[in-house]
Design an enzyme around this catalytic site. Sequence first.
Site, PDB file in Angstrom:
ATOM      1  N   HIS A 167       0.560  -1.255  -0.294  1.00 48.95           N
ATOM      2  CA  HIS A 167       0.016  -0.427  -0.148  1.00 48.95           C
ATOM      3  C   HIS A 167       0.435   1.325  -0.167  1.00 48.95           C
ATOM      4  CE1 HIS A 167      -3.787  -1.718   0.730  1.00 48.95           C
ATOM      5  NE2 HIS A 167      -3.025  -3.190   1.497  1.00 48.95           N
ATOM      6  N   ASP A 380       3.211   9.957  -0.579  1.00 45.87           N
ATOM      7  CA  ASP A 380       1.159   8.236  -0.157  1.00 45.87           C
ATOM      8  C   ASP A 380       1.945   7.677  -1.336  1.00 45.87           C
ATOM      9  OD1 ASP A 380      -0.499   7.592   1.609  1.00 45.87           O
ATOM     10  OD2 ASP A 380      -1.057  10.146   1.595  1.00 45.87           O
TER      11      ASP A 380
HETATM   12  P1  ADQ Z   1      -3.398   5.451   4.581  1.00 46.22           P
HETATM   13  O1  ADQ Z   1      -1.616   6.165   4.883  1.00 46.22           O
HETATM   14  O2  ADQ Z   1      -4.181   5.288   6.045  1.00 46.22           O
HETATM   15  O3  ADQ Z   1      -3.029   4.081   4.206  1.00 46.22           O
HETATM   16  P2  ADQ Z   1      -5.575   6.781   2.995  1.00 46.22           P
HETATM   17  O4  ADQ Z   1      -5.310   6.392   1.588  1.00 46.22           O
HETATM   18  O5  ADQ Z   1      -5.482   8.724   2.925  1.00 46.22           O
HETATM   19  O6  ADQ Z   1      -3.990   6.968   3.941  1.00 46.22           O
HETATM   20  O7  ADQ Z   1      -6.818   6.311   3.550  1.00 46.22           O
HETATM   21  C1  ADQ Z   1      -7.138   7.125   4.859  1.00 46.22           C
HETATM   22  C2  ADQ Z   1      -8.551   6.608   5.417  1.00 46.22           C
HETATM   23  O8  ADQ Z   1      -9.117   6.805   6.058  1.00 46.22           O
HETATM   24  C3  ADQ Z   1     -10.058   7.339   3.815  1.00 46.22           C
HETATM   25  O9  ADQ Z   1     -10.216   5.997   3.948  1.00 46.22           O
HETATM   26  C4  ADQ Z   1      -9.616   8.139   5.663  1.00 46.22           C
HETATM   27  O10 ADQ Z   1     -11.512   8.497   4.887  1.00 46.22           O
HETATM   28  C5  ADQ Z   1     -10.029   7.529   6.061  1.00 46.22           C
HETATM   29  N1  ADQ Z   1      -9.360   8.616   7.703  1.00 46.22           N
HETATM   30  C6  ADQ Z   1      -9.450  10.041   7.930  1.00 46.22           C
HETATM   31  N2  ADQ Z   1      -9.593  10.682   8.214  1.00 46.22           N
HETATM   32  C7  ADQ Z   1     -10.013  10.269   9.324  1.00 46.22           C
HETATM   33  C8  ADQ Z   1     -11.046  10.846  10.711  1.00 46.22           C
HETATM   34  N3  ADQ Z   1     -10.598  12.288  11.277  1.00 46.22           N
HETATM   35  N4  ADQ Z   1     -12.028   9.997  10.893  1.00 46.22           N
HETATM   36  C9  ADQ Z   1     -12.552   8.918  10.057  1.00 46.22           C
HETATM   37  N5  ADQ Z   1     -12.269   8.147   9.108  1.00 46.22           N
HETATM   38  C10 ADQ Z   1     -10.532   8.828   8.964  1.00 46.22           C
HETATM   39  C11 ADQ Z   1      -2.474   3.077   3.046  1.00 46.22           C
HETATM   40  C12 ADQ Z   1      -1.435   4.215   2.259  1.00 46.22           C
HETATM   41  C13 ADQ Z   1      -1.829   4.918   1.336  1.00 46.22           C
HETATM   42  C14 ADQ Z   1      -3.033   3.870   0.534  1.00 46.22           C
HETATM   43  C15 ADQ Z   1      -3.546   3.347   1.660  1.00 46.22           C
HETATM   44  C16 ADQ Z   1      -4.853   2.197   0.846  1.00 46.22           C
HETATM   45  O11 ADQ Z   1      -0.228   5.125   2.997  1.00 46.22           O
HETATM   46  O12 ADQ Z   1      -1.476   5.385   0.836  1.00 46.22           O
HETATM   47  O13 ADQ Z   1      -3.657   5.443   0.246  1.00 46.22           O
HETATM   48  O14 ADQ Z   1      -2.782   2.963   2.565  1.00 46.22           O
HETATM   49  O15 ADQ Z   1      -4.002   1.336   0.307  1.00 46.22           O
END
Ligand code: ADQ
Length: 521
Positions: A167, A380
Amino acid sequence: MNSPKRLIVVSNRLPFSLEPDGNSYVVSPSSGGLVTALRAVFRQYDGCWIGWTGTEYSPEVEDLLRSMPGEQFQVQPVFLTEKERAQFYSGFSNEIVWPLFHDLQSRCNFDPDYWDSYVRINERFADRISKVARDEDFVWVHDYHLTRVAACLRERGLRCSLAFFQHIPFPSPDIFEKLPWREEFLRAMLDFDLVGLQTARDRQNFAICVERFARDASLCESKSGFVVEQSWGRRTRVDSFPISIDFEEFSSLAATEEITQLAEQVRSDLRGRSLVLGVDRLDYTKGLPEKLKAFGRLLSQYPELQRKVTLLQVVVPSREDIPKYRDLRLETERLVSRINGQYTDSSWVPIHFIYRHLDRKQLLAYYRAADVALVTPLKDGMNLVAKEYCAAQLEENGVLVLSEFAGAAWQLQAGAIIVNPNDVAGVADAVRDAVLMDGAEKQRRMRNLRRVVQQSDVRQWSHTFLDAAGVELTPRAEVPDAKMRPSPQRLLRQWLRPGAARAERERKKSPALRRPTPAAW
Ligand code: ADQ
């Protein structure tokens, strides 16, 4: 009838967290991109999720997880002691691989004990998998904590199909070579049948690393991606599979009466101001300080925008036990308070800061109400927030400002304003352009973005991945085992889940949000 081909997902953490509460535990769903994507996959296929509970061994936890109400998969827990947590999770995974693979090598702590622990814990996961998996199952391992699992399973003689999806980004060879265990790390990954990465750039980096650090392996281009063949005959297919979201689910939910009302409330609280939204996990890769500095610069460089723009920054707590993350929280709060201290007056607070997990409805209401989403990670793998924002933008008049270093920028560059997150002045200008952009341009861009996200959603991601792995899983509704068969209520819910056409109808039916144009200020 053949026994079903089950999906066995393996990830470091299970998709919920457990908080001790007296003699018992409170179970709550966790956030994060991986969990969001895989929950969507389990809506299609039955199976089992293997992962760490976040706790030490406890028979109560094991009992609790045996019958998780409301979950669409069985759960198989892995436990870690405090020391293992420190060395495997906080240590090797989060003090070495996470910063290194996000190009932040100066944050790495290459402690040799961490590697030993990483090897041992990967063995433990493999033990758990071999207790559950049958040769006809498909084992899908996720992310950088578990790159050695296939190697351990091969040693145990398990013959099922083994695939890995990373990821986070895969770094360039000049960064990867800093890893003291680079050959062992890479070779273990080549024990999977399929290695999936997020973007073409990650795939390219992986290929160059294989050429440089696994010299006896040969690499040949295939129709898509490439195949690595090792001297003893194992072939590993490597390709990019940009992860995504369940577009229909996000956009249908955003169109409901309840979310529309919540979003209306957000807009009415703004009293005509533009809303710039940030949603990030607390992590130094997400570029929070840089984003806040850019917003501060927007207010100082363009004073005419003061009182006209509000930043709502939502941060979900993450890895709070690691000192660097606590420092980041303090730095973020200091910047918020400095900017608010400088500009707040009796009628306007420039930055609203929320530090907690939000439920999906509230998150969707913010996505729907926001004029601009400011998604500016320093690096990211993909970034699902950018895609979630587009899915919730039913009126197609929001603007996405997106870091060029997010994997998502590869797919979304045609509609987003692309920025370098380190260029604080450039990001401030991009936010200004986004706030002042004319309606037709906004609509053209957002329509484009929504089309891309809809066409390459999480179903397409999982189907493409499973196709590449050459597996055909038994869809949920065809599983003959009564215990695994979904309840009639669940089947009904699935059947009622709106498809694309239905989502589009609901979007059109959903009442439009009132929002003032800049000219009305
Ligand atoms: P993450 O680093 O966790 O994932 P991201 O893809 O931005 O990053 O996903 C974050 C998730 O958390 C989103 O679904 C968002 O809705 C949720 N979220 C964020 N803030 C929130 C809050 N305050 N309350 C509830 N939900 C919240 C890792 C990698 C990424 C990659 C993903 C998937 O770092 O680059 O996109 O895996 O592969």
